[in-house]
Design a protein around this motif. Structure first.
Motif, PDB file in Angstrom:
ATOM      1  N   ALA A  90      -7.116 -28.550  48.622  1.00  0.00           N
ATOM      2  CA  ALA A  90      -7.979 -27.737  47.264  1.00  0.00           C
ATOM      3  C   ALA A  90      -7.387 -28.697  46.507  1.00  0.00           C
ATOM      4  CB  ALA A  90      -7.774 -27.024  46.849  1.00  0.00           C
ATOM      5  N   ALA A  96      -2.994 -24.693  49.485  1.00  0.00           N
ATOM      6  CA  ALA A  96      -4.585 -25.167  48.835  1.00  0.00           C
ATOM      7  C   ALA A  96      -4.852 -26.311  48.810  1.00  0.00           C
ATOM      8  CB  ALA A  96      -4.496 -23.864  47.488  1.00  0.00           C
ATOM      9  N   LYS A 123     -12.731 -27.916  46.580  1.00  0.00           N
ATOM     10  CA  LYS A 123     -12.634 -27.029  45.814  1.00  0.00           C
ATOM     11  C   LYS A 123     -11.426 -26.890  44.575  1.00  0.00           C
ATOM     12  CE  LYS A 123     -15.025 -23.632  48.507  1.00  0.00           C
ATOM     13  NZ  LYS A 123     -16.492 -22.896  48.248  1.00  0.00           N
ATOM     14  N   LEU A 147     -10.280 -25.768  52.039  1.00  0.00           N
ATOM     15  CA  LEU A 147     -10.837 -25.541  51.005  1.00  0.00           C
ATOM     16  C   LEU A 147     -11.052 -27.509  50.577  1.00  0.00           C
ATOM     17  CD1 LEU A 147      -7.726 -23.153  49.689  1.00  0.00           C
ATOM     18  CD2 LEU A 147      -9.796 -22.534  49.860  1.00  0.00           C
ATOM     19  N   GLU A 148     -11.737 -27.198  51.055  1.00  0.00           N
ATOM     20  CA  GLU A 148     -11.492 -28.923  51.143  1.00  0.00           C
ATOM     21  C   GLU A 148     -13.437 -29.359  50.128  1.00  0.00           C
ATOM     22  OE1 GLU A 148     -10.993 -33.240  50.963  1.00  0.00           O
ATOM     23  OE2 GLU A 148     -10.377 -31.791  52.376  1.00  0.00           O
ATOM     24  N   LEU A 208      -9.849 -17.626  48.958  1.00  0.00           N
ATOM     25  CA  LEU A 208     -10.207 -17.978  47.586  1.00  0.00           C
ATOM     26  C   LEU A 208     -11.244 -19.025  48.472  1.00  0.00           C
ATOM     27  CD1 LEU A 208      -7.247 -19.212  45.775  1.00  0.00           C
ATOM     28  CD2 LEU A 208      -9.261 -18.078  45.153  1.00  0.00           C
ATOM     29  N   SER A 209     -11.143 -19.493  49.770  1.00  0.00           N
ATOM     30  CA  SER A 209     -12.295 -19.964  50.155  1.00  0.00           C
ATOM     31  C   SER A 209     -13.346 -19.391  50.203  1.00  0.00           C
ATOM     32  CB  SER A 209     -11.668 -20.573  51.919  1.00  0.00           C
ATOM     33  OG  SER A 209     -11.682 -19.381  52.652  1.00  0.00           O
ATOM     34  N   ASP A 210     -14.488 -20.100  52.223  1.00  0.00           N
ATOM     35  CA  ASP A 210     -15.685 -19.635  51.883  1.00  0.00           C
ATOM     36  C   ASP A 210     -15.642 -19.071  52.964  1.00  0.00           C
ATOM     37  OD1 ASP A 210     -17.358 -20.988  49.670  1.00  0.00           O
ATOM     38  OD2 ASP A 210     -17.167 -23.489  50.636  1.00  0.00           O
ATOM     39  N   LEU A 264      -9.671 -25.344  42.145  1.00  0.00           N
ATOM     40  CA  LEU A 264      -8.771 -23.654  41.989  1.00  0.00           C
ATOM     41  C   LEU A 264      -7.887 -23.505  40.379  1.00  0.00           C
ATOM     42  CD1 LEU A 264      -8.238 -22.793  45.883  1.00  0.00           C
ATOM     43  CD2 LEU A 264      -9.855 -22.863  44.315  1.00  0.00           C
ATOM     44  N   ASP A 321     -13.927 -22.930  41.372  1.00  0.00           N
ATOM     45  CA  ASP A 321     -14.306 -22.517  42.249  1.00  0.00           C
ATOM     46  C   ASP A 321     -13.511 -21.254  42.745  1.00  0.00           C
ATOM     47  OD1 ASP A 321     -16.770 -23.854  43.116  1.00  0.00           O
ATOM     48  OD2 ASP A 321     -14.764 -26.002  43.407  1.00  0.00           O
ATOM     49  N   GLN A 370      -5.159 -27.407  52.096  1.00  0.00           N
ATOM     50  CA  GLN A 370      -6.691 -27.260  52.858  1.00  0.00           C
ATOM     51  C   GLN A 370      -7.282 -27.737  52.100  1.00  0.00           C
ATOM     52  OE1 GLN A 370      -7.100 -25.582  55.490  1.00  0.00           O
ATOM     53  NE2 GLN A 370      -4.894 -25.858  56.306  1.00  0.00           N
ATOM     54  N   THR A 391      -5.148 -17.147  49.878  1.00  0.00           N
ATOM     55  CA  THR A 391      -6.050 -19.106  50.497  1.00  0.00           C
ATOM     56  C   THR A 391      -7.309 -18.560  51.021  1.00  0.00           C
ATOM     57  OG1 THR A 391      -3.460 -19.998  50.368  1.00  0.00           O
ATOM     58  CG2 THR A 391      -5.742 -20.995  51.821  1.00  0.00           C
TER      59      THR A 391
END
Length: 242
Positions: A33, A28, A7, A4-5, A219-221, A9, A75, A31, A216
């Motif tokens: 965020a 998060a 991001k 989640l770099e 919420l990521s890509d 949230l 995001d 990771q 999580t």
């Protein structure tokens, strides 16, 4: 690169460090965020206290996220909000007032949170909510189960309407966890035996991390073409017969 770099949230529902929402915020941050928590009213101080137990203490803002005080964009958003009066846990005797409160707090709030966040999600993103499988009539859950069915339907309509804006809307259907919400459900202990008997992977009612990991990830890509979905994190109970 962390999952989640970069991001930003928004996480709702952090009231205890045993909650799924708390562990989503923790994972998060780990990771990469930037996290903002929301709270309101008398729970604000509780959330502010619990926030200090995260790796980095995040800002805690009133539920109105459109003020942009701490973030100028988002995001992703985690919906972890639910409430029903005690009367809603008696299906035949529950009043409309009890039911209306449960529906408003536990279903309509998903739409309200998504719409409130929309101005900050111009670049697209992910809305993730937590549910409890609404396909069945569970013991003691009663009108809260009906509210969760409405919640799951709300997610599908949000997926339809927000998809063209690049926003994915998905739910995680978690098995029973001993959280603040669970404590408000009379007879919640009945679920422990159900999951103990039926989960092929087993189930730890005290471990919110598996569900938090699924949130999580959503919420990521890593789920770029998934929306309107319900991911079950319940040890496999949803797939088993009686």
């Amino acid at each position: 690169m962390a999952l989640l770099e970069g991001k930003k949230l928004l996480v709702t529902g952090v009231l205890m460090d045993s909650s799924i929402a708390f562990h989503v915020a923790k994972l998060a941050q780990e990771q990469g965020a930037e996290i903002v928590l929301t709270s309101f009213g008398r729970t604000m101080k509780i959330t502010q206290t619990i926030a200090k137990r995260l790796p980095t203490t995040p800002a805690v803002v009133e539920l109105d996220v459109t003020n942009g005080e701490h973030v100028d964009s988002l995001d992703g958003v985690l919906h972890s909000i639910g409430f029903a009066p005690q009367g809603a846990f008696n299906f035949l005797e529950g009043t409309w007032e009890d039911v209306a409160t449960a529906m408003h707090a536990s279903a309509y709030s998903l739409k309200a949170l998504a719409v409130a966040s929309l101005p900050l999600m111009s670049g697209g993103g992910s809305v993730v909510g937590l549910t409890f499988d609404a396909k069945f009539a569970w013991p003691v859950y009663d009108w809260m189960g009906v509210a969760k069915a409405a919640f799951e339907s709300t997610n599908r309509y949000l997926a339809r309407d927000l998809g063209p804006k690049g926003i994915r809307c998905n739910l995680v259907s978690a098995g029973p966890i001993r959280t603040t919400a669970a404590k408000s459900i009379p007879g919640f202990a009945q679920f422990e035996q159900i999951w103990s008997d039926r989960a092929p992977l087993g189930w730890d009612i005290n471990d919110p991390v598996p569900a938090a990991k699924a949130c999580t990830a959503l919420l990521s890509d890593w789920f770029p073409a998934t929306t309107g979905e319900i991911i079950h994190v319940d040890g496999g109970v949803h797939a088993m017969g009686q």
